[in-house]
Design a protein around this motif. Sequence first.
Motif, PDB file in Angstrom:
ATOM      1  N   LEU A  78      22.140  10.326  29.753  1.00 63.19           N
ATOM      2  CA  LEU A  78      20.717  10.675  29.777  1.00 63.19           C
ATOM      3  C   LEU A  78      20.326  11.499  31.011  1.00 63.19           C
ATOM      4  O   LEU A  78      19.138  11.678  31.267  1.00 63.19           O
ATOM      5  CB  LEU A  78      19.867   9.396  29.754  1.00 63.19           C
ATOM      6  N   VAL A  81      17.801  14.145  30.512  1.00 62.95           N
ATOM      7  CA  VAL A  81      16.433  13.647  30.299  1.00 62.95           C
ATOM      8  C   VAL A  81      15.816  13.235  31.624  1.00 62.95           C
ATOM      9  O   VAL A  81      14.684  13.597  31.942  1.00 62.95           O
ATOM     10  CB  VAL A  81      16.439  12.468  29.304  1.00 62.95           C
ATOM     11  N   GLN A 142      13.767   6.862  24.545  1.00 64.86           N
ATOM     12  CA  GLN A 142      14.706   7.296  25.587  1.00 64.86           C
ATOM     13  C   GLN A 142      14.103   8.409  26.442  1.00 64.86           C
ATOM     14  O   GLN A 142      14.332   8.456  27.655  1.00 64.86           O
ATOM     15  CB  GLN A 142      16.002   7.772  24.929  1.00 64.86           C
ATOM     16  N   GLY A 146      13.658   7.693  30.405  1.00 65.21           N
ATOM     17  CA  GLY A 146      14.308   8.636  31.318  1.00 65.21           C
ATOM     18  C   GLY A 146      13.323   9.276  32.277  1.00 65.21           C
ATOM     19  O   GLY A 146      13.580   9.377  33.485  1.00 65.21           O
TER      20      GLY A 146
END
Length: 653
Positions: A78, A81, A142, A146
Amino acid sequence: MSGNLLIILAASLVIIALFHRLRLPPVLGYLCVGLLLGPAALSWVDYDRSLPQLAELGIVFLLFTLGLEFSLPRMVALRRVVFGFGTLQVLACGLPLAALLMLFGLSTTPALLLGIGLSLSSTAIVGKELVSLGEVFAPHGQNAIGVLIFQDLVAVLLLTLLPVLAGGTSQAWYLAVAITLAKTLMLFFGLLAVSRWLLPRLFHEVAQVRSAELFVLLALVIVLLTAWITHLLGLSMALGAFLAGMMLGESHYRHQIEADIRPFRDILLGLFFVTVGMLIDWHQFAEQGGYILGLTLLLLLLKGSLITLIARWRGDDIETAWRSGVALAQGGEFCFALVAQAQQRGLLEATHSSLLLSAIFCSMAVSPLMLRAAPRAARMLRRRNHTADLAGTIASSSQDLSGHVVICGYGRVGQSIARILQQEAITFIALDDDPVRVEEAAAGERNVHFGDSRRADLLEAAGTVRARLLVVAVNDTDVARAVVESARHLHSTLPILVRTRDDSRLSELQAAGATEVVPEVLESSLLLASHALVLLGLPQARVEAQMDRIRRNRYRLLHGYYHGAQGNLLDIRGQPRRLLHAINLSEDAYACGRNLRELDLANLGLEVQGVRRLGVPLQSSDDLLLEDGDAVLICGDLQAIEAGEALLLTGKT
């Protein structure tokens, strides 16, 4: 302090119970508790320094549990992000907000600080609601998590820069930023080393002792120790807790740690929202309500729109983009600390700070409602996108079909039936109102279509008038009944097979026109019982005959069950369950010497399942005279059973 806590917890108990009844988010309840108990309203609680410090632990525990979900490999995945989307979001929202603040008369430095501060969102609200809705691992979830992680780092930087930019220290701003980043890296690698070599051994030793108390204590010590070390380094305690949870995310004990931490997290997080509510002066809403409403809408619309555009630019689909915008549109709890310190250092006037705090509070208050309304809005938009010329599309695919099977509801049961039909080369067409499921199924099957099975025009388009069988496999009995009624109007003799959870509404479905009703729970019971009898050596033919006899009697033998200490007396619709209860008749019982016809238990809504005399079951006919020592087995809901017991024993209901 103890008195304040008692008042807060008692008030929260009442308000949260009321909000649950009204189906409102608990976060709003806690905010209302703070608003009512705070110094601007009833003033029952003193807002001292120990209260917000204790409440901040709620965010610490929340970020720790989120860190458990986002293990180090997941966070590496991630990184775009966190650092890509996060950086774009803070800059794209912070700079326009800073420009607006300058239009309201703020100078450049405080406007930039507060603009970046307003670009940050509420970790507590977004994290809690995403966990409650089960959307942490959804694409928009998500995105939100993030970005919130990056925002926590930015919050630390802003608090570090504030005294430097306000002239309270001679340290250069770039040096302050470098020191903060160095501390963060030091914390990260220190926690990484501890989680790899020390914590697994500690948890293994505690697990060997098999003491739940020690396990809880170890989990609490880890969270609090991490927060304390992070605080000593001058960083965000929440950020440190997240890093600690992330390091333990790969541990075998992750789920146990999360279960142990959850009660502390929820209570302390509620206390945090109470302290946020206490900061607000409700008198200001009466005096400057228009300004506060305008600022709140401006903040929500500006941030939400910009975040949506950024998400779309990064390649997310429309739904993920706008739901990311909804999740991050509100102001954050960090802004309360930033505004307070800016006012103390003379960077912000009191009137401006109170307006900003009120607008941030309002944006945080409506955010749980927005997050909970988003799934329903997403479903409605998906349906709207799939409903264009539905009947025509379905009709064109079924125009050549005749003698086929129509399946309403293409969940697990509907799909299982379809696979068996395919094995026998029997043609079918299926309808389902879940666009995602239909999209998945349509990739490999051309005969699965989106649509509400209750609509007569869609049933007609599916060729119901030419079908050989209709299978209703939806999970909602009310929907199933509506489908049966619509289909029966189209085809008066069509065999209709209905799947239900239990037999509580069997007669209702049959009255609506169902040919056969198959209760899942009872059928699974029959299947297990038939296997048991066969394994015990009974002939297959005898077992099948007995099962068929139970089905012909509408599962009468299986009605009701003995409830236990943990049994729920209400079904999923909130209706009383049918229970079994045995009543032993003593010598002076009213029912002794009377027959079942005279007692008329059916008038109370009861069904007599059997009568045992000296442990031997009797043929329970209406003419059977009851005697001392008989055990009468009755079936009905709790109220009917209590009335029946009173009648059998005393003659009164």
